[in-house]
Design a protein around this motif. Structure first.
Motif, short mmCIF file in Angstrom:
data_model
loop_
_atom_site.label_atom_id
_atom_site.label_comp_id
_atom_site.label_asym_id
_atom_site.label_seq_id
_atom_site.Cartn_x
_atom_site.Cartn_y
_atom_site.Cartn_z
N ALA A 1 41.45 7.90 56.08
CA ALA A 1 40.84 8.70 57.14
C ALA A 1 39.50 9.29 56.68
CB ALA A 1 41.80 9.81 57.56
N THR A 2 39.01 8.87 55.54
CA THR A 2 37.74 9.31 54.92
C THR A 2 37.73 10.80 54.57
OG1 THR A 2 36.46 9.91 56.92
CG2 THR A 2 36.44 7.58 56.30
N LEU A 3 38.91 11.40 54.32
CA LEU A 3 38.97 12.80 53.92
C LEU A 3 39.02 12.94 52.40
CD1 LEU A 3 41.51 13.94 56.64
CD2 LEU A 3 39.05 14.38 56.59
N ALA A 4 39.21 11.82 51.72
CA ALA A 4 39.17 11.80 50.25
C ALA A 4 38.56 10.46 49.85
CB ALA A 4 40.58 11.94 49.69
N LYS A 5 37.89 10.44 48.71
CA LYS A 5 37.30 9.18 48.25
C LYS A 5 38.11 8.62 47.10
CE LYS A 5 32.56 10.01 49.62
NZ LYS A 5 31.17 10.10 49.29
N PRO A 6 38.29 7.31 47.05
CA PRO A 6 39.02 6.73 45.92
C PRO A 6 38.32 7.07 44.60
CG PRO A 6 38.40 5.02 47.53
CD PRO A 6 37.76 6.29 47.98
N GLY B 1 34.18 -4.61 56.99
CA GLY B 1 33.18 -5.01 56.00
C GLY B 1 32.32 -3.89 55.45
N GLU B 2 32.37 -2.69 56.08
CA GLU B 2 31.53 -1.57 55.62
C GLU B 2 32.33 -0.67 54.69
OE1 GLU B 2 28.36 -0.55 56.30
OE2 GLU B 2 27.89 -2.29 57.58
N ASP B 3 31.74 -0.31 53.57
CA ASP B 3 32.40 0.59 52.62
C ASP B 3 32.56 1.98 53.24
OD1 ASP B 3 32.87 2.45 50.49
OD2 ASP B 3 32.24 0.89 49.09
N ILE B 4 33.77 2.49 53.31
CA ILE B 4 33.98 3.77 54.01
C ILE B 4 33.58 4.98 53.17
CG2 ILE B 4 35.85 2.75 55.40
CD1 ILE B 4 37.80 4.63 53.88
N SER B 5 33.34 4.79 51.87
CA SER B 5 32.85 5.92 51.07
C SER B 5 31.36 6.11 51.29
CB SER B 5 33.10 5.67 49.58
OG SER B 5 34.48 5.70 49.33
N SER B 6 30.61 4.99 51.29
CA SER B 6 29.16 5.14 51.45
C SER B 6 28.76 5.23 52.92
CB SER B 6 28.42 3.98 50.76
OG SER B 6 28.94 2.75 51.20
N ASN B 7 29.59 4.73 53.83
CA ASN B 7 29.25 4.78 55.25
C ASN B 7 30.48 5.20 56.07
OD1 ASN B 7 28.22 4.44 57.77
ND2 ASN B 7 27.93 2.21 57.64
N PRO B 8 30.94 6.48 55.89
CA PRO B 8 32.18 6.90 56.54
C PRO B 8 32.11 6.89 58.07
CG PRO B 8 31.12 8.77 55.44
CD PRO B 8 30.37 7.55 55.04
N ASP B 9 30.91 7.12 58.63
CA ASP B 9 30.80 7.22 60.09
C ASP B 9 31.20 5.93 60.79
OD1 ASP B 9 30.05 9.77 59.78
OD2 ASP B 9 27.92 9.47 60.20
N HIS B 10 30.99 4.81 60.13
CA HIS B 10 31.33 3.53 60.70
C HIS B 10 32.83 3.49 61.05
CE1 HIS B 10 30.84 -0.70 61.48
NE2 HIS B 10 31.85 -0.98 60.66
N LEU B 11 33.64 4.06 60.17
CA LEU B 11 35.08 4.12 60.44
C LEU B 11 35.43 5.30 61.34
CD1 LEU B 11 38.06 3.46 58.17
CD2 LEU B 11 37.93 5.69 59.25
N ARG B 12 34.76 6.44 61.10
CA ARG B 12 35.16 7.67 61.82
C ARG B 12 35.07 7.53 63.33
NH1 ARG B 12 32.20 11.85 57.67
NH2 ARG B 12 33.83 11.75 56.07
N VAL B 13 34.06 6.80 63.82
CA VAL B 13 33.95 6.67 65.29
C VAL B 13 35.11 5.86 65.86
CG1 VAL B 13 31.44 6.94 65.43
CG2 VAL B 13 32.40 4.66 65.10
N ALA B 14 35.76 5.07 65.01
CA ALA B 14 36.85 4.22 65.48
C ALA B 14 38.22 4.83 65.16
CB ALA B 14 36.75 2.85 64.82
N LEU B 15 38.22 6.02 64.55
CA LEU B 15 39.46 6.57 63.99
C LEU B 15 40.13 7.61 64.88
CD1 LEU B 15 41.33 7.10 61.42
CD2 LEU B 15 39.69 8.90 60.83
#
Ligand code: ADP
Length: 295
Positions: free
Chosen positions: A52-57, A66-80
């Protein structure tokens, strides 16, 4: 068709205390319902928070389409859509006000926001309760409000962390049906330590133990692993303690002629034991036992 590919690549996570909660975990996921099972402390919530991009590995990476969720979290957040384990509601607000507030936080406003709120309330079966204060809601109803808020942005990734904790059996069942209805083309990840929560709905299962992934596959393939390792036989009540001591007992049922015990074991545990068809619960117990012996 929604784009939803989530790839977890060799992820580890270490808390600042030094405790490693996840080690070397990889998972490749697409549309469907993933049941994430594991005993308490296995690392499920930690993984959910990473996804959920609330913690980074600490090491490894996670990509969303295909987008790294640590460097580009917004890409996932809009779909989450995310329902955390500790989801709280404002008891003084009614369901529609509360969701309207969260819709505004998510950037929805005006008529479109109100329509979306009403749609989401209808999706979770709360349309007729929209004007009731949340303080008066049962635990199950609050969890449904939690799902409604997670659906506001029509997410293609829905993450639900231990949603059935504290619900009574009827509410649990209702909640399971709701998730099945909502899945569609989304990726739904549902974490739980209760097998029956995912038994009917999950298209795939992942099992974690001590921060590791010890299984990922279909429910059928988990069942197949336990084939030939589940046994039943009838014992006197006086023998039960010794049997529990010696074997992993999945169930024991009192019957007129004694106690029918159900055991998972590599080989036949008793001359009177018969091999029986595994349930998912048996297979999960078998898997965790085999994993514990291996590590
Ligand atoms: P689960 O959701 O499967 O019950 P968690 O992800 O909550 O597991 O926890 C995994 C492990 O990490 C456990 O051993 C837990 O005690 C530990 N842990 C969880 N949160 C923290 C934290 N904030 N600091 C240190 N250790 C933690």
């Amino acid at each position: 068709m929604l784009d939803c590919r989530l790839a977890v690549d060799d992820v580890s996570f270490r808390y600042s205390s030094g405790h490693t909660a996840i080690s070397g975990l990889s998972l490749d996921l697409g549309p469907g319902i993933l049941g994430l099972l594991g005993p308490n402390g296995a690392g499920k919530s930690t993984l959910m928070r990473i996804l959920a991009t609330l913690a980074k590995p600490s090491t490894g990476r996670v990509t969303w389409n295909g987008e790294d969720i640590s460097s580009n979290p917004d890409h996932l957040r809009v779909a989450l859509g995310y329902l955390p384990q500790d989801f709280g509601v404002y008891g003084a607000l009614d369901a529609r006000e509360f969701l309207g507030f969260l819709a505004a936080v998510k950037g929805l406003s005006g008529r479109a926001a109100q329509e979306r709120v009403d749609t989401c309330l209808a999706m979770v079966g709360l349309a007729d309760q929209a004007g009731r204060r949340l303080g008066e809601f049962s635990g199950g109803m609050r969890q449904r409000v939690g799902i409604a808020q997670a659906l506001l942005n029509d997410p293609s990734l829905l993450i639900v962390d231990e949603p059935t904790v504290g619900l009574d059996p009827e509410e649990r069942m209702r909640f399971r049906h709701l998730l099945t209805d909502l899945a569609g083309q989304r990726l739904v990840i549902l974490s739980t330590h209760i097998v029956s929560d995912v038994e009917a709905s999950a298209t795939s299962l992942a099992v974690m133990a001590s921060g590791r992934l010890c299984f990922h596959g279909t429910p059928e393939s988990l069942l197949a692993r336990a084939d030939g390792h589940v046994w039943e036989w009838t014992v006197d009540s006086g023998q039960l303690a010794a049997i529990r001591e010696k074997f992993v007992v999945c169930a024991s049922l009192r019957r007129p002629d004694g106690i029918r015990v159900r055991v998972v074991n590599e080989d036949c545990p008793d001359a009177g034991a018969q091999s029986v068809t595994p349930t998912l619960e048996d297979a999960y117990t078998w898997l965790l036992g085999a994993d514990a012996r291996e590590h």
